[in-house]
Design a protein around this motif. Structure first.
Motif, PDB file in Angstrom:
ATOM      1  N   TRP A  77     -11.860 -94.367  36.352  1.00 10.99           N
ATOM      2  CA  TRP A  77     -11.982 -95.166  35.066  1.00 10.99           C
ATOM      3  C   TRP A  77     -11.887 -96.597  35.577  1.00 10.99           C
ATOM      4  N   ASN A  78     -10.671 -96.832  36.364  1.00 13.83           N
ATOM      5  CA  ASN A  78     -10.131 -98.299  37.011  1.00 13.83           C
ATOM      6  C   ASN A  78     -10.786 -98.589  38.253  1.00 13.83           C
ATOM      7  N   GLY A  79     -11.092 -97.752  39.213  1.00 11.02           N
ATOM      8  CA  GLY A  79     -11.506 -97.786  40.485  1.00 11.02           C
ATOM      9  C   GLY A  79     -12.930 -97.698  40.940  1.00 11.02           C
ATOM     10  N   VAL A  80     -13.650 -96.952  40.159  1.00 11.59           N
ATOM     11  CA  VAL A  80     -15.252 -96.831  40.457  1.00 11.59           C
ATOM     12  C   VAL A  80     -15.980 -98.062  40.257  1.00 11.59           C
ATOM     13  N   PRO A  81     -15.707 -98.853  39.088  1.00 13.95           N
ATOM     14  CA  PRO A  81     -14.919 -98.501  37.930  1.00 13.95           C
ATOM     15  C   PRO A  81     -16.100 -97.986  36.790  1.00 13.95           C
ATOM     16  N   LEU A  82     -15.508 -96.953  36.109  1.00 11.43           N
ATOM     17  CA  LEU A  82     -16.518 -96.318  35.111  1.00 11.43           C
ATOM     18  C   LEU A  82     -16.518 -97.220  33.900  1.00 11.43           C
ATOM     19  N   TYR A  83     -15.215 -98.207  33.809  1.00 11.16           N
ATOM     20  CA  TYR A  83     -15.352 -98.888  32.181  1.00 11.16           C
ATOM     21  C   TYR A  83     -16.411-100.033  32.300  1.00 11.16           C
ATOM     22  N   ARG A  84     -16.893-100.200  33.553  1.00  7.06           N
ATOM     23  CA  ARG A  84     -17.830-101.362  33.744  1.00  7.06           C
ATOM     24  C   ARG A  84     -19.204-100.829  34.024  1.00  7.06           C
ATOM     25  N   GLU A  85     -20.248-101.549  33.714  1.00  6.05           N
ATOM     26  CA  GLU A  85     -21.507-100.916  34.060  1.00  6.05           C
ATOM     27  C   GLU A  85     -21.695-101.593  35.500  1.00  6.05           C
ATOM     28  N   ARG A  86     -22.029-100.286  36.260  1.00  3.98           N
ATOM     29  CA  ARG A  86     -22.286-100.447  37.657  1.00  3.98           C
ATOM     30  C   ARG A  86     -23.551 -99.723  38.028  1.00  3.98           C
ATOM     31  N   PRO A  87     -24.498-100.085  39.113  1.00  2.83           N
ATOM     32  CA  PRO A  87     -25.576 -99.266  39.526  1.00  2.83           C
ATOM     33  C   PRO A  87     -25.122 -97.887  39.732  1.00  2.83           C
ATOM     34  N   ASP A  88     -25.980 -96.846  39.001  1.00  4.98           N
ATOM     35  CA  ASP A  88     -25.863 -95.373  39.068  1.00  4.98           C
ATOM     36  C   ASP A  88     -25.373 -94.964  40.524  1.00  4.98           C
ATOM     37  N   ASP A  89     -26.296 -95.239  41.397  1.00  8.20           N
ATOM     38  CA  ASP A  89     -26.280 -94.869  42.826  1.00  8.20           C
ATOM     39  C   ASP A  89     -24.800 -95.221  43.386  1.00  8.20           C
ATOM     40  N   GLU A  90     -24.216 -96.347  42.889  1.00 11.02           N
ATOM     41  CA  GLU A  90     -22.845 -96.902  43.391  1.00 11.02           C
ATOM     42  C   GLU A  90     -21.849 -95.822  42.687  1.00 11.02           C
ATOM     43  N   VAL A  91     -21.887 -95.547  41.664  1.00 10.33           N
ATOM     44  CA  VAL A  91     -20.924 -94.705  40.779  1.00 10.33           C
ATOM     45  C   VAL A  91     -21.139 -93.506  41.134  1.00 10.33           C
ATOM     46  N   VAL A  92     -22.078 -92.776  41.276  1.00  6.46           N
ATOM     47  CA  VAL A  92     -22.197 -91.695  42.204  1.00  6.46           C
ATOM     48  C   VAL A  92     -21.650 -91.446  43.291  1.00  6.46           C
ATOM     49  N   ARG A  93     -21.703 -92.361  44.262  1.00  5.89           N
ATOM     50  CA  ARG A  93     -21.103 -92.391  45.648  1.00  5.89           C
ATOM     51  C   ARG A  93     -19.901 -92.570  45.509  1.00  5.89           C
TER      52      ARG A  93
END
Length: 257
Positions: free
Chosen positions: A163-179
């Motif tokens: 939640w805090n480190g990807v971070p999932l609470y913020r909109e980030r590119p999907d490929d970055e989130v998955v990685r």
């Protein structure tokens, strides 16, 4: 027991601390205590004996009634303008595994400040996030603010980190989130990135419920958090946004297996 040798100097107020705050006195950090503190201090003593890296040592209670901990030097990542590097995220997830291994065989009846899930299977930190850790470059050098330590599960710890480190609470590119979800799961070991994603939703629900209950009970620290940040409303809104993205992220995780 008050240890006069620790002194009664107020010290320099450290930045941050929406819940309680801390003061630096020389090579120590002083923090206010609560009913949960004896359990946390017992955990820190156990981790010192276990040789866990990057955890503070509990030194005692100072003349002002504050806990005294060793100061952990390093750079804190500013979550408002930066994010953890891949190497920092990986080291922090690996440290989380080391923490849980070090806590095997340790138990304490509490009370704990964070009640945890209905069926905990380990004790943990419960707030592993960029704002509670410091680094020397990409190397983890410290994990602080142990007030929420207590019952948890490995996946809930990783869900909070995501939640805090990807971070999932913020909109980030999907490929970055998955990685980066895969980085967390791989560094911890024995878990799947999809499980970490689902655990993030559960952990944020627990946070919302826990903050709401603590504010209603008059917890001064949580009242301060609510007053300064508006919590838990921001978390509730961001969690809802993540829920809308989860089906898409799960499809991408399946496709990239």
């Amino acid at each position: 027991m008050v240890q006069d040798a620790l002194g009664d100097e107020v010290g320099e107020r450290l930045p941050g601390g929406n819940v309680g705050g801390a003061w630096r006195v020389g090579d120590t950090v002083r923090r206010t205590t609560g009913p949960w503190s004896p359990a946390v201090h017992a955990m820190l003593r156990h981790l010192e004996r276990a040789g866990l890296r990057c955890a503070p040592r509990f030194l005692g209670i100072d003349a002002l009634g504050r806990e005294a901990l060793t100061y952990l030097p390093g750079q804190v990542v500013d979550v408002d303008s930066e994010q953890l590097t891949d190497a920092q995220l990986t080291d922090l997830a690996a440290w989380t595994r080391e923490l849980h291994v070090a806590l095997v065989g340790f138990d304490h009846p509490g009370p704990w400040r964070f009640p945890g899930p209905k069926a905990p299977i380990t004790l943990g930190h419960n707030d592993i996030a960029p704002y509670n850790v410091c680094f020397d470059g990409d190397r983890l050098t410290g994990v602080f603010d142990w007030d929420l330590a207590g019952p948890t599960t490995p996946l809930l710890e990783l869900g909070h980190l995501a939640w805090n480190g990807v971070p999932l609470y913020r909109e980030r590119p999907d490929d970055e989130v998955v990685r980066r979800l895969r980085l967390i799961a791989g560094a911890y070991g024995g878990v799947d990135a999809r499980e970490v994603l689902h655990a993030c939703l559960e952990r944020t629900r627990l946070a919302i419920d826990g903050i709401t209950a603590a504010v209603a009970a008059g917890d001064p620290g949580m009242n301060n958090l609510a007053a300064t940040t508006g919590e838990p409303e921001p978390t509730r809104r961001r969690r809802a946004a993540l829920q809308r993205r989860v089906p898409r992220l799960l499809r991408l995780l399946d496709e990239s297996v």
